[in-house]
Write a protein that holds these residues in place. Sequence first.
Motif, short mmCIF file in Angstrom:
data_model
loop_
_atom_site.label_atom_id
_atom_site.label_comp_id
_atom_site.label_asym_id
_atom_site.label_seq_id
_atom_site.Cartn_x
_atom_site.Cartn_y
_atom_site.Cartn_z
N SER A 112 1.03 -1.24 -0.04
CA SER A 112 -0.07 0.08 -0.03
C SER A 112 0.88 1.12 -0.16
O SER A 112 2.12 1.11 0.23
CB SER A 112 -0.82 0.09 1.28
OG SER A 112 -0.13 -0.08 2.49
N GLY A 113 0.06 2.38 -0.51
CA GLY A 113 1.12 3.81 -0.21
C GLY A 113 1.39 3.97 -1.82
O GLY A 113 1.00 3.51 -2.65
N ARG A 114 2.29 5.12 -1.82
CA ARG A 114 2.74 5.57 -3.10
C ARG A 114 4.13 5.03 -3.08
O ARG A 114 4.89 4.68 -2.15
CB ARG A 114 2.78 7.21 -3.19
CG ARG A 114 1.33 7.78 -2.95
CD ARG A 114 1.16 9.23 -2.63
NE ARG A 114 1.87 9.86 -3.64
CZ ARG A 114 1.18 10.22 -4.80
NH1 ARG A 114 -0.15 9.93 -5.08
NH2 ARG A 114 2.14 10.90 -5.78
N ALA A 115 4.85 5.47 -4.33
CA ALA A 115 6.05 4.88 -4.47
C ALA A 115 7.24 5.62 -3.89
O ALA A 115 7.95 4.97 -3.65
CB ALA A 115 6.51 4.93 -6.24
N ASP A 116 7.00 6.79 -3.52
CA ASP A 116 7.93 7.46 -2.50
C ASP A 116 7.73 7.03 -0.83
O ASP A 116 8.30 7.64 -0.18
CB ASP A 116 7.77 8.94 -2.73
CG ASP A 116 6.30 9.38 -2.62
OD1 ASP A 116 5.73 8.51 -2.30
OD2 ASP A 116 6.29 10.91 -2.47
N GLY A 117 6.99 6.00 -0.76
CA GLY A 117 6.72 5.67 0.43
C GLY A 117 5.66 4.33 0.62
O GLY A 117 4.59 4.63 0.82
N LEU A 118 6.13 3.14 0.39
CA LEU A 118 5.44 2.09 0.16
C LEU A 118 5.42 1.29 1.68
O LEU A 118 6.55 1.07 1.86
CB LEU A 118 5.91 1.19 -1.10
CG LEU A 118 5.66 1.60 -2.47
CD1 LEU A 118 6.04 0.73 -3.40
CD2 LEU A 118 3.88 1.67 -2.57
N SER A 119 4.62 0.71 2.05
CA SER A 119 4.56 -0.19 2.93
C SER A 119 4.27 -1.70 2.54
O SER A 119 2.92 -1.83 1.86
CB SER A 119 3.29 0.25 3.99
OG SER A 119 3.17 -0.77 5.06
N VAL A 120 5.11 -2.73 2.74
CA VAL A 120 4.68 -4.07 2.15
C VAL A 120 4.74 -4.78 3.44
O VAL A 120 5.52 -4.73 4.41
CB VAL A 120 6.22 -4.53 1.37
CG1 VAL A 120 5.96 -5.96 0.92
CG2 VAL A 120 6.47 -3.34 0.46
N GLU A 121 3.64 -5.68 3.22
CA GLU A 121 3.48 -6.62 4.52
C GLU A 121 3.17 -7.90 4.04
O GLU A 121 2.56 -8.38 3.04
CB GLU A 121 2.12 -6.20 5.18
CG GLU A 121 1.76 -7.34 6.31
CD GLU A 121 0.16 -6.90 6.71
OE1 GLU A 121 -0.31 -7.73 7.81
OE2 GLU A 121 -0.13 -5.98 6.46
N ARG A 122 3.91 -9.03 4.65
CA ARG A 122 3.75 -10.47 4.59
C ARG A 122 2.67 -10.77 5.13
O ARG A 122 2.18 -11.00 6.35
CB ARG A 122 4.92 -11.08 5.02
CG ARG A 122 4.81 -12.66 4.65
CD ARG A 122 6.18 -13.34 4.88
NE ARG A 122 6.18 -14.50 4.46
CZ ARG A 122 6.46 -15.24 3.11
NH1 ARG A 122 6.90 -14.34 2.41
NH2 ARG A 122 6.21 -16.24 2.70
N ARG A 123 1.51 -11.21 4.53
CA ARG A 123 0.03 -11.32 4.72
C ARG A 123 -0.14 -12.53 5.68
O ARG A 123 -0.84 -12.38 6.63
CB ARG A 123 -0.64 -11.66 3.59
CG ARG A 123 -0.93 -10.52 2.70
CD ARG A 123 -1.37 -10.85 1.33
NE ARG A 123 -3.02 -11.59 1.47
CZ ARG A 123 -3.20 -12.12 0.20
NH1 ARG A 123 -2.65 -12.49 -0.82
NH2 ARG A 123 -4.30 -12.94 0.71
N ALA A 124 0.85 -13.59 5.58
CA ALA A 124 0.73 -14.67 6.66
C ALA A 124 1.33 -14.27 8.09
O ALA A 124 0.73 -14.86 8.92
CB ALA A 124 1.34 -15.75 6.00
#
Length: 409
Positions: free
Chosen positions: A244-256
């Motif tokens: 989620s977020g924009r290219a200049d500040g993305l949040s990546v979450e491992r769903r499991a």
Amino acid sequence: LLYSLQDNAHAAITNPAAWLRAHPPHQGVELVAPSSWSCPHGVERWRGNCGCRAFHEETSQAWRGPLRDALEWLSGEVDKRFQKVLAPFASEPFTLRDDYAGVVAGGPDTAQAFLEAACRELDPAARTAVLEALEMQQSALSMFTSCGWFFDDVGGLETRLILRFAAHAVELCGPDRDAIESALLERLANAKSNDTAVGTARDVYLAERRESTTSAMLAAAVHGVATVLSADANLAVPAAFRVSGRADGLSVERRATGRRWDVVAGVSQKGTKVSVQVTDERHDPLTFGLHDFPDRARLLIAAAMRDAIARTHFTEREWQALRSGVPAVDVVSSAVQTAVLSLPQAGGTDTVANRIGALLDYVALCDAGSAIPLDAQTAFASVRDQLPEPLATQLAERLGFTLPPGHDH
């Protein structure tokens, strides 16, 4: 075939589970353990050099035993780590592990609800620790997938896959990880390939392992490119992650597991060449190209790039041909040929040359990676002498060949 059978009064569409429900078992059997299907040597097919193989080449399966020993040892280390992590939260850690199969079947989005029902209230850090321990167990079980031993060499696809599972299990071993991996690599070195270029299971393990951080940054790269090129980012991102977020500040979450990374993705594009640099504050920047993306992401992004080219460079006639069912590659091949033949009348203008380049980009982005149309090459050879330099040289290179001035064949 299925539609045909569905309309056949003498056939019924079913599957094993439905058939079993309609025909419940009426007697019990007792399995002989250990025992197996496949060759006459029983379980030796999965742990010894029994002499049986899938192909006719005279290969040795002496690698099976050391590989089995190495992964059995790793499984024991994983169990120790698992019990240590779960001790404060679950009285029966391995019962919880077995129940986690429901999450594996239901998908990673069911993990949080599973944990809330199984354990007392946990803070976010503890929740991630427990879920990562369960994922570690899942990988440790998956590394015993039987096909990893069944075939002919430790360098085969099946063994590479189980060593990926082993590497992921090791990664989740927390502070003990480095010591466990070092000891595992010593054991894997005893499982030697029949191919000296492959080396040993140790070499395969090191070639196949991928850090979760690398996978997370790849997911961010996919999201960044998909967003810039107007592809469906939610479909393109690998299913294990949520971005989620924009290219200049993305949040990546491992769903499991709920593990998170905060990253920045910088996307650059030149024609069909796309490059993404992903950085976060804890790791060195990583650069990805479309060739690094999973198949689904690559195909979705290529389709978005083709759509952008078509909207700008297709004529109404070409759109009509597409709508009538003419394959896109055929439409574009004809368009390139026509554009090339129009170059002398157009005075070799950059506008026509740019359209030719864009149409060739379209061809390159087709699913099969279609070759440059032969008719377009032939057409160019017939008009090259009528074109000014350096346009002639530029188009010759773009069309896949360079002919010296004065040659039209």
